[in-house]
Design a protein around this motif. Sequence first.
Motif, PDB file in Angstrom:
ATOM      1  N   ARG A  30       0.916  -1.063   0.106  1.00 38.24           N
ATOM      2  CA  ARG A  30       0.359   0.272  -0.215  1.00 38.24           C
ATOM      3  C   ARG A  30       1.229   1.347   0.235  1.00 38.24           C
ATOM      4  NH1 ARG A  30      -4.954   1.709   0.817  1.00 38.24           N
ATOM      5  NH2 ARG A  30      -5.777   3.506   1.827  1.00 38.24           N
ATOM      6  N   HIS A  31       2.064   0.998   0.474  1.00 33.72           N
ATOM      7  CA  HIS A  31       2.747   2.534   0.755  1.00 33.72           C
ATOM      8  C   HIS A  31       3.604   2.910  -0.465  1.00 33.72           C
ATOM      9  CE1 HIS A  31       5.508   5.448   2.499  1.00 33.72           C
ATOM     10  NE2 HIS A  31       6.744   5.067   1.929  1.00 33.72           N
ATOM     11  N   GLY A  32       3.897   1.414  -1.243  1.00 37.25           N
ATOM     12  CA  GLY A  32       4.851   1.606  -2.326  1.00 37.25           C
ATOM     13  C   GLY A  32       4.132   1.763  -3.388  1.00 37.25           C
ATOM     14  N   LEU A  33       1.973   1.651  -3.347  1.00 39.74           N
ATOM     15  CA  LEU A  33       1.817   2.368  -4.726  1.00 39.74           C
ATOM     16  C   LEU A  33       1.038   3.113  -4.028  1.00 39.74           C
ATOM     17  CD1 LEU A  33      -0.003  -1.296  -5.508  1.00 39.74           C
ATOM     18  CD2 LEU A  33       1.568   0.339  -7.064  1.00 39.74           C
ATOM     19  N   SER A  34       1.148   4.548  -3.106  1.00 40.21           N
ATOM     20  CA  SER A  34       0.828   5.675  -2.865  1.00 40.21           C
ATOM     21  C   SER A  34       0.548   6.469  -4.081  1.00 40.21           C
ATOM     22  CB  SER A  34       1.712   6.311  -1.698  1.00 40.21           C
ATOM     23  OG  SER A  34       2.772   6.498  -2.162  1.00 40.21           O
ATOM     24  N   ARG A  35       1.147   6.837  -4.714  1.00 40.74           N
ATOM     25  CA  ARG A  35       1.521   7.765  -5.930  1.00 40.74           C
ATOM     26  C   ARG A  35       0.226   7.339  -7.089  1.00 40.74           C
ATOM     27  NH1 ARG A  35       6.681   9.673  -8.524  1.00 40.74           N
ATOM     28  NH2 ARG A  35       5.361  10.753  -9.337  1.00 40.74           N
ATOM     29  N   THR A  36       0.038   6.082  -7.174  1.00 40.30           N
ATOM     30  CA  THR A  36      -0.896   5.367  -8.685  1.00 40.30           C
ATOM     31  C   THR A  36      -1.725   5.674  -7.075  1.00 40.30           C
ATOM     32  OG1 THR A  36       0.701   3.239  -9.040  1.00 40.30           O
ATOM     33  CG2 THR A  36      -1.853   3.582  -9.388  1.00 40.30           C
ATOM     34  N   ARG A  37      -2.446   4.840  -6.263  1.00 42.58           N
ATOM     35  CA  ARG A  37      -3.245   5.350  -5.927  1.00 42.58           C
ATOM     36  C   ARG A  37      -3.918   6.530  -5.232  1.00 42.58           C
ATOM     37  NH1 ARG A  37      -1.291   2.532  -1.583  1.00 42.58           N
ATOM     38  NH2 ARG A  37      -0.760   5.109   0.272  1.00 42.58           N
ATOM     39  N   GLN A  38      -3.082   7.749  -5.178  1.00 38.82           N
ATOM     40  CA  GLN A  38      -3.187   9.284  -4.899  1.00 38.82           C
ATOM     41  C   GLN A  38      -3.979   9.786  -6.672  1.00 38.82           C
ATOM     42  OE1 GLN A  38       0.437  11.182  -3.668  1.00 38.82           O
ATOM     43  NE2 GLN A  38       0.504  10.356  -2.133  1.00 38.82           N
ATOM     44  N   ALA A 286       2.865   7.012 -10.652  1.00 41.78           N
ATOM     45  CA  ALA A 286       1.150   6.816 -10.944  1.00 41.78           C
ATOM     46  C   ALA A 286       0.298   5.895 -11.616  1.00 41.78           C
ATOM     47  CB  ALA A 286       0.871   8.466 -10.736  1.00 41.78           C
ATOM     48  N   LYS A 287       1.199   5.299 -12.522  1.00 46.39           N
ATOM     49  CA  LYS A 287       0.498   4.399 -13.894  1.00 46.39           C
ATOM     50  C   LYS A 287       0.763   3.169 -13.520  1.00 46.39           C
ATOM     51  CE  LYS A 287       0.506   8.481 -16.980  1.00 46.39           C
ATOM     52  NZ  LYS A 287       0.766   9.000 -18.297  1.00 46.39           N
ATOM     53  N   GLY A 288       0.384   2.759 -12.326  1.00 52.11           N
ATOM     54  CA  GLY A 288       0.219   0.734 -11.654  1.00 52.11           C
ATOM     55  C   GLY A 288      -0.083   0.419 -13.134  1.00 52.11           C
ATOM     56  N   GLY A 289      -1.785   1.146 -13.822  1.00 52.24           N
ATOM     57  CA  GLY A 289      -2.420   0.348 -14.034  1.00 52.24           C
ATOM     58  C   GLY A 289      -1.068  -1.182 -15.057  1.00 52.24           C
ATOM     59  N   VAL A 290      -0.464  -0.621 -15.178  1.00 53.20           N
ATOM     60  CA  VAL A 290      -0.003  -1.003 -16.658  1.00 53.20           C
ATOM     61  C   VAL A 290       0.492  -2.602 -16.515  1.00 53.20           C
ATOM     62  CG1 VAL A 290       2.090  -1.504 -14.719  1.00 53.20           C
ATOM     63  CG2 VAL A 290       2.204  -1.181 -17.925  1.00 53.20           C
ATOM     64  N   VAL A 299      -4.064 -12.833 -23.340  1.00 51.24           N
ATOM     65  CA  VAL A 299      -5.635 -13.831 -22.042  1.00 51.24           C
ATOM     66  C   VAL A 299      -4.939 -15.167 -22.183  1.00 51.24           C
ATOM     67  CG1 VAL A 299      -7.406 -13.659 -22.266  1.00 51.24           C
ATOM     68  CG2 VAL A 299      -6.482 -11.680 -22.989  1.00 51.24           C
ATOM     69  N   GLU A 300      -4.618 -15.926 -23.068  1.00 52.25           N
ATOM     70  CA  GLU A 300      -4.709 -17.279 -23.490  1.00 52.25           C
ATOM     71  C   GLU A 300      -3.430 -17.912 -22.310  1.00 52.25           C
ATOM     72  OE1 GLU A 300      -4.676 -18.974 -26.829  1.00 52.25           O
ATOM     73  OE2 GLU A 300      -5.839 -17.991 -27.713  1.00 52.25           O
ATOM     74  N   ASN A 301      -2.804 -17.266 -22.496  1.00 52.64           N
ATOM     75  CA  ASN A 301      -1.782 -18.182 -21.643  1.00 52.64           C
ATOM     76  C   ASN A 301      -0.568 -16.464 -20.925  1.00 52.64           C
ATOM     77  OD1 ASN A 301       0.317 -19.451 -19.696  1.00 52.64           O
ATOM     78  ND2 ASN A 301       2.013 -19.593 -22.004  1.00 52.64           N
ATOM     79  N   PRO A 302      -1.663 -16.245 -19.768  1.00 52.56           N
ATOM     80  CA  PRO A 302      -0.325 -14.238 -19.360  1.00 52.56           C
ATOM     81  C   PRO A 302       0.145 -14.930 -18.340  1.00 52.56           C
ATOM     82  CG  PRO A 302      -2.306 -15.896 -18.229  1.00 52.56           C
ATOM     83  CD  PRO A 302      -2.662 -16.595 -19.415  1.00 52.56           C
ATOM     84  N   PRO A 303       1.691 -14.073 -18.395  1.00 52.10           N
ATOM     85  CA  PRO A 303       2.897 -14.571 -18.003  1.00 52.10           C
ATOM     86  C   PRO A 303       2.717 -14.572 -16.312  1.00 52.10           C
ATOM     87  CG  PRO A 303       2.872 -12.082 -18.339  1.00 52.10           C
ATOM     88  CD  PRO A 303       1.254 -13.089 -19.272  1.00 52.10           C
ATOM     89  N   ALA A 304       3.084 -15.565 -15.853  1.00 47.30           N
ATOM     90  CA  ALA A 304       3.279 -15.511 -14.516  1.00 47.30           C
ATOM     91  C   ALA A 304       4.495 -13.638 -13.295  1.00 47.30           C
ATOM     92  CB  ALA A 304       3.526 -16.215 -13.620  1.00 47.30           C
ATOM     93  N   LEU A 305       3.076 -13.196 -12.801  1.00 48.59           N
ATOM     94  CA  LEU A 305       4.270 -11.862 -11.866  1.00 48.59           C
ATOM     95  C   LEU A 305       4.418 -12.359 -10.762  1.00 48.59           C
ATOM     96  CD1 LEU A 305       4.842  -9.005 -12.397  1.00 48.59           C
ATOM     97  CD2 LEU A 305       2.202  -8.245 -11.899  1.00 48.59           C
ATOM     98  N   ARG A 306       5.404 -12.431 -10.523  1.00 51.74           N
ATOM     99  CA  ARG A 306       5.936 -13.139  -9.742  1.00 51.74           C
ATOM    100  C   ARG A 306       6.012 -11.681  -8.319  1.00 51.74           C
ATOM    101  NH1 ARG A 306       5.589 -18.523 -11.396  1.00 51.74           N
ATOM    102  NH2 ARG A 306       7.013 -18.762 -12.950  1.00 51.74           N
ATOM    103  N   PHE A 307       6.769 -10.962  -8.887  1.00 48.34           N
ATOM    104  CA  PHE A 307       7.309  -9.956  -7.715  1.00 48.34           C
ATOM    105  C   PHE A 307       6.970  -8.738  -7.686  1.00 48.34           C
ATOM    106  CE2 PHE A 307       9.458 -14.371  -6.759  1.00 48.34           C
ATOM    107  CZ  PHE A 307      10.064 -14.116  -5.648  1.00 48.34           C
ATOM    108  N   LEU A 308       6.011  -7.772  -7.019  1.00 50.44           N
ATOM    109  CA  LEU A 308       6.458  -6.132  -7.350  1.00 50.44           C
ATOM    110  C   LEU A 308       7.776  -5.824  -6.708  1.00 50.44           C
ATOM    111  CD1 LEU A 308       2.886  -5.668  -6.612  1.00 50.44           C
ATOM    112  CD2 LEU A 308       4.375  -5.735  -8.646  1.00 50.44           C
ATOM    113  N   GLY A 309       8.015  -4.846  -7.178  1.00 50.81           N
ATOM    114  CA  GLY A 309       8.961  -3.691  -6.492  1.00 50.81           C
ATOM    115  C   GLY A 309       7.874  -2.647  -6.358  1.00 50.81           C
ATOM    116  N   VAL A 310       8.269  -2.306  -5.168  1.00 46.09           N
ATOM    117  CA  VAL A 310       7.386  -0.958  -3.889  1.00 46.09           C
ATOM    118  C   VAL A 310       8.010  -0.464  -3.504  1.00 46.09           C
ATOM    119  CG1 VAL A 310       5.174  -2.791  -4.152  1.00 46.09           C
ATOM    120  CG2 VAL A 310       6.485  -3.105  -1.951  1.00 46.09           C
ATOM    121  N   GLY A 311       9.463  -0.184  -3.013  1.00 53.53           N
ATOM    122  CA  GLY A 311      10.357   1.075  -1.947  1.00 53.53           C
ATOM    123  C   GLY A 311      11.412   0.426  -3.017  1.00 53.53           C
ATOM    124  N   GLU A 312      13.135   1.236  -2.058  1.00 51.97           N
ATOM    125  CA  GLU A 312      14.789   0.926  -2.137  1.00 51.97           C
ATOM    126  C   GLU A 312      14.795   0.089  -1.851  1.00 51.97           C
ATOM    127  OE1 GLU A 312      15.704   4.918  -2.073  1.00 51.97           O
ATOM    128  OE2 GLU A 312      14.420   5.693  -4.534  1.00 51.97           O
TER     129      GLU A 312
END
Length: 331
Positions: A30-38, A286-290, A299-312
């Motif tokens: 939540r903290h890491g996504l603050s800019r997208t949330r704002q 601020a554009k986490g919608g990517v 759609v048929e075989n989406p790649p696995a999103l293993r990890f998110l980088g939400v801070g330094e």
Amino acid sequence: MFSFFKSKKDPAEPTPESTAESVSLADKVRHGLSRTRQNLGKQLSGLFGGGKIDEALYEELETILLTADTGVNATNRLLEDLRKQVKRDGLSDAAQLKKALQEALITMLAPLEQPLDMTKEKPFVIMITGVNGVGKTTSIGKLAKYFQSEGKSVLLAAGDTFRAAAREQLIVWGERNNIAVIAPENDPNNRNDPAAVIFDAVNAAKARNIDVVLADTAGRLTTQLHLMEEIKKVKRVIAKAMPDAPHEVLLVLDANTGQNAVAQVKAFDEALGVTGLVLTKLDGTAKGGVIAAIATQHVENPPALRFLGVGEGVDDLRPFDAREFVEAIFD
């Protein structure tokens, strides 16, 4: 030709968790996504504050989603899902759409939520790739820390022999985490073969009974066809060191690149057969919608999103959780 680097420091003793360390994973995200949330979250909250559901509302929602890098395909699909739900459930007030949009997003992103299964192979070889500047080497250091926290032994392979600082960066990460690094001798003319470095690292991991090998590779643009051919060679050579390896091909993406990230997934998947993604620098955009754009591009075989980088911080690379992510971008 190759050097084996290992920190001389004793492994760190366990210490009581600090206040920062005890923060929940959901709070970190939540903290890491603050800019997208704002940006996205506040606009959506304003839109869903009340009033009737009409075409003007749908048009405004479309604009908000597109400006958040959600992409045309994902935006159209979300709007279609909302229209169906409005009709099916007889919704009439805009405030009712907020929860509906959240659930539609979670459903869309859920196929990306595929945790790594590392139980079948040892060493489990992970090849990390991506374009220049996405935070690839830093992500390797954070992945190493993450796997250590899971009780696994890790070895790093400094296979980016083209960028002058890459070898040194990886050695520093190894020292920080008390992890061995297989690296080429420092060659100012960059004559070291990256495939040979990683080949040596896989064999070293087998001999030392290491759980995980993280193999760095040189960053390259998707348009550099000769370099893309070189990285295909790296993958073939890894398989010579260990059948069925690499067991994971992780593509590191920078969230700030927006829709270009979708093109990178396509290009690297065609070249290497990408099995998983690491999306970095979400705290800086601020554009986490990517993420939605990536989900609907395959759609048929989406790649696995293993990890998110939400801070330094070294602990700010988190496994992807669709519901946790969606809830973090809404107020």
